[in-house]
Design an enzyme around this catalytic site. Structure first.
Site, mmCIF file in Angstrom:
data_model
loop_
_atom_site.group_PDB
_atom_site.id
_atom_site.type_symbol
_atom_site.label_atom_id
_atom_site.label_comp_id
_atom_site.label_asym_id
_atom_site.label_seq_id
_atom_site.Cartn_x
_atom_site.Cartn_y
_atom_site.Cartn_z
ATOM 1 N N GLY A 179 14.476 -22.008 -22.175
ATOM 2 C CA GLY A 179 13.843 -21.776 -23.460
ATOM 3 C C GLY A 179 13.130 -20.465 -23.620
ATOM 4 N N SER A 180 12.765 -20.128 -24.838
ATOM 5 C CA SER A 180 11.877 -19.032 -25.173
ATOM 6 C C SER A 180 12.281 -18.304 -26.442
ATOM 7 C CB SER A 180 11.727 -18.046 -24.023
ATOM 8 O OG SER A 180 10.525 -17.348 -24.203
#
Length: 200
Positions: free
Chosen positions: A165-166
């Site tokens: 993620g991010s």
């Protein structure tokens, strides 16, 4: 140049830990085997790398997700894309160009959807005319660039991924202003396919 793959590089390494744990758990704690096996499959799904069909023109989204930031920074415009856990996390070149530098910048690990994430750890891929920042989040602490300084990129080429993620930002060339941006905050975009601006 990275070949087309079903999952991002390194994904099998993460999944193998889960699958090994599942094998051990079959003997010592059978219910845990199912959990470990599911985690391994989940890791591979998270790192999936589907093919894309880049349009022949425009500056493209570097990530799948939702636009979280559109702002002016001096004479440049930054467009940030938050990658949710369900999004593809392989990132792609917004346009063609030559990589001038790939710079790792340490920082914090704030949630990628918050304003504080502007200070997070990142890898900045500078292509002179534009740059892409792959930004870690509170859980995602593994940024994997695929390109090196001096490499020539094509539009939509894979340039890296952030495990678990991010956010990915693109700083547009200085010839564009905010009125040229075709997307809006909270709009869903697709890496290597959605145009952020019409012409490159």
């Amino acid at each position: 140049m990275l070949p087309t793959t079903a999952v991002a590089p390194g994904a099998w390494r993460y999944a193998a830990i889960c699958f090994a744990a599942a094998i051990v758990a079959v003997v010592v704690f059978p219910p845990g085997a199912a959990v470990a096996l599911a985690l391994g499959v989940g890791v591979l799904w998270f790192h999936r790398d589907p093919p894309q069909q880049p349009p022949e023109s425009g500056i493209l989204a570097p990530a799948d997700g939702r636009v979280s930031v559109i702002r002016e920074e001096g004479n440049r415009v930054r467009v940030g894309i938050f990658m949710n856990v369900t999004d593809v996390h392989v990132n792609r070149a917004p346009a063609g160009g030559t990589v001038r530098s790939v710079d790792h910048r340490p920082g914090a690990y704030k949630p990628a959807f918050s304003k504080d994430s502007d200070r997070n750890e990142r890898v900045v891929i500078d292509c002179d005319d534009y740059e892409v920042a792959l930004i870690a989040g509170w859980f995602a602490r593994r940024i994997h660039p695929y390109v090196e300084a001096g490499e020539t990129l094509t539009r939509g080429q894979r340039i890296g991924h952030v495990s678990f993620g991010s956010r990915a930002d693109v700083v547009l060339p200085p010839r564009y202003d905010r009125e040229d941006v075709l997307v809006a905050v909270d709009e869903a975009v697709t890496a290597g396919e959605t145009r952020l601006v019409a012409t490159a």
